[in-house]
Scaffold this motif. Structure first.
Motif, PDB file in Angstrom:
ATOM      1  N   SER A  64       0.849  -1.196   0.000  1.00 20.69           N
ATOM      2  CA  SER A  64       0.000   0.000   0.000  1.00 20.69           C
ATOM      3  C   SER A  64       0.881   1.242   0.000  1.00 20.69           C
ATOM      4  CB  SER A  64      -0.927  -0.007   1.216  1.00 20.69           C
ATOM      5  OG  SER A  64      -0.179   0.041   2.416  1.00 20.69           O
ATOM      6  N   LYS A  65       0.274   2.397  -0.172  1.00 22.88           N
ATOM      7  CA  LYS A  65       1.062   3.618  -0.290  1.00 22.88           C
ATOM      8  C   LYS A  65       0.685   4.634   0.785  1.00 22.88           C
ATOM      9  CE  LYS A  65       2.027   3.213  -5.232  1.00 22.88           C
ATOM     10  NZ  LYS A  65       1.982   3.881  -6.551  1.00 22.88           N
ATOM     11  N   LYS A  66       1.615   5.548   1.038  1.00 20.38           N
ATOM     12  CA  LYS A  66       1.411   6.612   2.021  1.00 20.38           C
ATOM     13  C   LYS A  66       1.816   7.947   1.425  1.00 20.38           C
ATOM     14  CE  LYS A  66       4.268   6.916   5.545  1.00 20.38           C
ATOM     15  NZ  LYS A  66       4.909   6.673   6.866  1.00 20.38           N
ATOM     16  N   GLY A  67       0.893   8.907   1.447  1.00 19.02           N
ATOM     17  CA  GLY A  67       1.196  10.254   0.968  1.00 19.02           C
ATOM     18  C   GLY A  67       1.618  11.139   2.125  1.00 19.02           C
ATOM     19  N   ILE A  68       2.677  11.932   1.927  1.00 19.02           N
ATOM     20  CA  ILE A  68       3.240  12.750   3.002  1.00 19.02           C
ATOM     21  C   ILE A  68       3.360  14.201   2.561  1.00 19.02           C
ATOM     22  CG2 ILE A  68       5.222  13.118   4.521  1.00 19.02           C
ATOM     23  CD1 ILE A  68       5.950  10.153   3.967  1.00 19.02           C
ATOM     24  N   ASN A  69       2.809  15.104   3.343  1.00 21.38           N
ATOM     25  CA  ASN A  69       3.048  16.534   3.198  1.00 21.38           C
ATOM     26  C   ASN A  69       3.271  17.113   4.582  1.00 21.38           C
ATOM     27  OD1 ASN A  69       1.045  15.959   0.690  1.00 21.38           O
ATOM     28  ND2 ASN A  69       2.511  17.561   0.202  1.00 21.38           N
ATOM     29  N   THR A  70       4.165  18.071   4.696  1.00 22.95           N
ATOM     30  CA  THR A  70       4.581  18.593   5.999  1.00 22.95           C
ATOM     31  C   THR A  70       4.315  20.088   6.093  1.00 22.95           C
ATOM     32  OG1 THR A  70       6.356  16.941   6.013  1.00 22.95           O
ATOM     33  CG2 THR A  70       6.495  18.715   7.629  1.00 22.95           C
ATOM     34  N   GLU A  71       3.614  20.492   7.129  1.00 24.00           N
ATOM     35  CA  GLU A  71       3.343  21.911   7.388  1.00 24.00           C
ATOM     36  C   GLU A  71       4.516  22.493   8.165  1.00 24.00           C
ATOM     37  OE1 GLU A  71       0.906  23.963   6.579  1.00 24.00           O
ATOM     38  OE2 GLU A  71       0.810  25.515   8.104  1.00 24.00           O
ATOM     39  N   VAL A  72       5.213  23.453   7.576  1.00 24.91           N
ATOM     40  CA  VAL A  72       6.385  24.055   8.216  1.00 24.91           C
ATOM     41  C   VAL A  72       6.318  25.568   8.100  1.00 24.91           C
ATOM     42  CG1 VAL A  72       8.900  24.240   8.221  1.00 24.91           C
ATOM     43  CG2 VAL A  72       7.825  22.051   7.668  1.00 24.91           C
ATOM     44  N   TYR A  73       6.504  26.261   9.223  1.00 28.82           N
ATOM     45  CA  TYR A  73       6.651  27.721   9.213  1.00 28.82           C
ATOM     46  C   TYR A  73       7.718  28.136  10.218  1.00 28.82           C
ATOM     47  CZ  TYR A  73       3.001  29.193   6.023  1.00 28.82           C
ATOM     48  OH  TYR A  73       2.269  29.419   4.884  1.00 28.82           O
ATOM     49  N   THR A  74       8.502  29.136   9.851  1.00 23.25           N
ATOM     50  CA  THR A  74       9.518  29.690  10.745  1.00 23.25           C
ATOM     51  C   THR A  74       9.072  31.066  11.229  1.00 23.25           C
ATOM     52  OG1 THR A  74      10.729  30.807   8.961  1.00 23.25           O
ATOM     53  CG2 THR A  74      11.331  28.510   9.446  1.00 23.25           C
ATOM     54  N   THR A  75       9.717  31.543  12.275  1.00 22.84           N
ATOM     55  CA  THR A  75       9.393  32.862  12.832  1.00 22.84           C
ATOM     56  C   THR A  75       9.488  33.947  11.774  1.00 22.84           C
ATOM     57  OG1 THR A  75      10.170  32.225  15.034  1.00 22.84           O
ATOM     58  CG2 THR A  75      10.062  34.578  14.552  1.00 22.84           C
ATOM     59  N   SER A  76      10.569  33.936  10.999  1.00 21.34           N
ATOM     60  CA  SER A  76      10.776  35.004  10.008  1.00 21.34           C
ATOM     61  C   SER A  76       9.717  34.969   8.915  1.00 21.34           C
ATOM     62  CB  SER A  76      12.177  34.897   9.388  1.00 21.34           C
ATOM     63  OG  SER A  76      12.346  33.654   8.728  1.00 21.34           O
ATOM     64  N   GLU A  77       9.312  33.767   8.494  1.00 19.30           N
ATOM     65  CA  GLU A  77       8.283  33.653   7.461  1.00 19.30           C
ATOM     66  C   GLU A  77       6.948  34.205   7.948  1.00 19.30           C
ATOM     67  OE1 GLU A  77       9.644  29.682   4.942  1.00 19.30           O
ATOM     68  OE2 GLU A  77       8.555  29.436   6.824  1.00 19.30           O
ATOM     69  N   ILE A  78       6.625  33.932   9.190  1.00 16.27           N
ATOM     70  CA  ILE A  78       5.364  34.422   9.749  1.00 16.27           C
ATOM     71  C   ILE A  78       5.409  35.935   9.939  1.00 16.27           C
ATOM     72  CG2 ILE A  78       3.788  34.280  11.721  1.00 16.27           C
ATOM     73  CD1 ILE A  78       4.944  31.393  12.158  1.00 16.27           C
ATOM     74  N   GLU A  79       6.530  36.415  10.471  1.00 13.45           N
ATOM     75  CA  GLU A  79       6.643  37.856  10.751  1.00 13.45           C
ATOM     76  C   GLU A  79       6.516  38.697   9.488  1.00 13.45           C
ATOM     77  OE1 GLU A  79       9.882  39.415  12.929  1.00 13.45           O
ATOM     78  OE2 GLU A  79       9.136  38.695  14.870  1.00 13.45           O
ATOM     79  N   ARG A  80       7.171  38.271   8.406  1.00 13.86           N
ATOM     80  CA  ARG A  80       7.181  39.144   7.225  1.00 13.86           C
ATOM     81  C   ARG A  80       5.809  39.246   6.581  1.00 13.86           C
ATOM     82  NH1 ARG A  80      10.863  35.867   2.734  1.00 13.86           N
ATOM     83  NH2 ARG A  80       9.401  34.146   2.337  1.00 13.86           N
ATOM     84  N   VAL A  81       5.022  38.171   6.578  1.00 20.59           N
ATOM     85  CA  VAL A  81       3.689  38.275   5.997  1.00 20.59           C
ATOM     86  C   VAL A  81       2.753  39.021   6.953  1.00 20.59           C
ATOM     87  CG1 VAL A  81       2.723  36.081   6.862  1.00 20.59           C
ATOM     88  CG2 VAL A  81       1.958  37.018   4.667  1.00 20.59           C
ATOM     89  N   ALA A  82       2.980  38.879   8.254  1.00 23.40           N
ATOM     90  CA  ALA A  82       2.171  39.607   9.233  1.00 23.40           C
ATOM     91  C   ALA A  82       2.407  41.112   9.119  1.00 23.40           C
ATOM     92  CB  ALA A  82       2.483  39.123  10.640  1.00 23.40           C
ATOM     93  N   ARG A  83       3.644  41.505   8.870  1.00 22.90           N
ATOM     94  CA  ARG A  83       3.934  42.942   8.710  1.00 22.90           C
ATOM     95  C   ARG A  83       3.172  43.530   7.520  1.00 22.90           C
ATOM     96  NH1 ARG A  83       7.799  45.111  11.831  1.00 22.90           N
ATOM     97  NH2 ARG A  83       9.227  43.697  12.925  1.00 22.90           N
ATOM     98  N   VAL A  84       3.103  42.767   6.445  1.00 22.52           N
ATOM     99  CA  VAL A  84       2.331  43.225   5.287  1.00 22.52           C
ATOM    100  C   VAL A  84       0.876  43.453   5.694  1.00 22.52           C
ATOM    101  CG1 VAL A  84       1.431  42.569   3.013  1.00 22.52           C
ATOM    102  CG2 VAL A  84       3.847  42.165   3.576  1.00 22.52           C
ATOM    103  N   ALA A  85       0.314  42.509   6.439  1.00 22.36           N
ATOM    104  CA  ALA A  85      -1.086  42.614   6.864  1.00 22.36           C
ATOM    105  C   ALA A  85      -1.311  43.802   7.783  1.00 22.36           C
ATOM    106  CB  ALA A  85      -1.515  41.321   7.550  1.00 22.36           C
ATOM    107  N   PHE A  86      -0.435  43.981   8.760  1.00 25.04           N
ATOM    108  CA  PHE A  86      -0.582  45.103   9.693  1.00 25.04           C
ATOM    109  C   PHE A  86      -0.433  46.446   8.979  1.00 25.04           C
ATOM    110  CE2 PHE A  86       0.739  42.067  13.215  1.00 25.04           C
ATOM    111  CZ  PHE A  86      -0.492  42.123  13.876  1.00 25.04           C
ATOM    112  N   ASP A  87       0.537  46.537   8.066  1.00 20.56           N
ATOM    113  CA  ASP A  87       0.734  47.791   7.320  1.00 20.56           C
ATOM    114  C   ASP A  87      -0.487  48.113   6.449  1.00 20.56           C
ATOM    115  OD1 ASP A  87       3.230  48.185   8.434  1.00 20.56           O
ATOM    116  OD2 ASP A  87       4.317  47.252   6.770  1.00 20.56           O
TER     117      ASP A  87
END
Length: 370
Positions: A157-180
């Motif tokens: 049988s088979k197994k599909g794998i995807n991984t959710e990954v976020y770093t502090t810098s990745e979150i901060e930079r998109v959040a700054r766009v939203a706040f601005d």
């Protein structure tokens, strides 16, 4: 034209060149009457590039994009190329541009024009005056995380794998766009994740909370779980101003929000990148509709999403908010007058084609400027 803004135009496939022509007329008018100075370069992308160069986007075009003040994109996709390997498909062009330009923040407005109120699936009193901005992180999360793939297990049988990954810098930079962005709107941000069941969501919430306390305490910040946000967008969408979220949830929620407006063919988008050494930010602007090969060449495509995408380019990359507002007001007035392309047609309205709709917006801009 050393003081001119450099714009790379990639009309692409299907209806892309048709709707792009209507923007070209607006650009000419703004140049003649509003002092807009643009240095425009046009290149092939998608299926049109495949047909000539054998690749969906050339490295030379990527370099031009990096040297431009903004990329103005049409659409890519052609079923005639569905048989080729994934890395040669027309759609790879937009993926490569996002990656190479580090375009990490997708801005997708969901704004309902009063004239299209009846087109929404929701009751008029629920969506009248709707104006939401969804900021979606676009280069991280589960679409890019490692490990990923499909494994064959010992039992076959088979197994599909995807991984959710976020770093502090990745979150901060998109959040700054939203706040601005919020500071220029109604000063409210709702951060969306699944912190109740996902560690990446917990980090997302923590990072945005800390950033808010540190640099954006003047902006109202709330948090919401993604499943609740989906429900609230249908129940009471006007409670939101700016929503900031990760790649997967942003993909889902922005499509949901777009349909509150009644037509996918009306909506523009922008994707912003990192700030460069010259102080400018890489950016790409495109309508969210596809290449629509089934109606290409028939002169019936709706050019308004492409026109409104150019308004976003004027506002966010060229700092010409007055010109952006002029275009948006002209579009609103044309819709109020009763003109409709096929995709937004309703009883009692006057059906027009691509060229007539574009000309009508331009005439309305002339009236508003006189």
């Amino acid at each position: 034209m050393s003081d001119a803004h450099k714009i790379l135009v990639l009309a692409g496939d299907g209806i892309g060149p048709e709707v792009m022509r209507e923007v070209a007329r607006i650009v000419q008018w703004l140049s003649a009457h509003r002092g807009l100075k643009l240095e425009i370069k046009e290149e092939l992308v998608g299926a049109s590039s495949l047909a000539v160069h054998g690749v969906p986007i050339r490295d030379e075009v990527i370099e031009l994009a990096k040297q431009s003040d903004a990329v103005f994109f049409g659409s890519v996709g052609d079923p005639a190329w569905s048989h080729v390997a994934f890395d040669k498909r027309p759609e790879v062009a937009i993926l490569k541009l996002r990656k190479e330009l580090e375009l990490f923040a997708n801005l997708r407005p969901a704004q309902l024009f009063d004239a299209l109120l009846d087109a929404s699936a929701l009751k008029p009193e629920v969506v009248r005056g709707l104006d939401i901005m969804i900021v979606r992180e676009t280069v991280g999360g589960i679409y890019f995380g490692e490990p990923r793939g499909i494994e064959t297990l010992p039992d076959g049988s088979k197994k599909g794998i995807n991984t959710e990954v976020y770093t502090t810098s990745e979150i901060e930079r998109v959040a700054r766009v939203a706040f601005d962005l919020a500071r220029k709107r109604d000063n409210r941000v709702c951060s969306v994740e699944k912190s109740n069941v996902m560690e990446s969501g917990l980090l997302w919430k923590e990072v945005i909370t800390d950033l808010h306390k540190r640099d954006y305490a003047d902006v109202q910040l709330t948090h919401m779980l993604a499943d609740n946000c989906a429900m609230q967008l249908v129940r009471d969408p006007k409670q939101f101003d700016v929503i900031v979220t990760g790649n997967l949830f942003g993909d889902l929620l922005s499509d949901l929000a777009s349909m509150l407006t009644g037509s996918l063919g009306m909506l523009p988008s922008a994707t912003l990148g990192v700030e460069r050494a010259d102080g400018k930010r890489n950016a790409l602007y495109e309508p969210i509709h596809g290449s629509a090969p089934d109606i290409a060449g028939k002169g019936i495509a709706n050019p308004l999403a492409q026109i409104l995408s150019f308004a976003m380019l004027l506002r966010y990359s060229l700092n010409r908010s007055e010109d952006a507002e002029l275009i948006e007001k002209a579009v609103s007035n044309v819709l109020t007058s009763g003109l409709r392309t096929a995709d937004i047609m309703s009883d009692g309205m006057a059906r027009v084609g691509t060229e007539m709709m574009g000309q009508s917006v331009l005439r309305e801009m002339e009236k508003l400027s006189s």
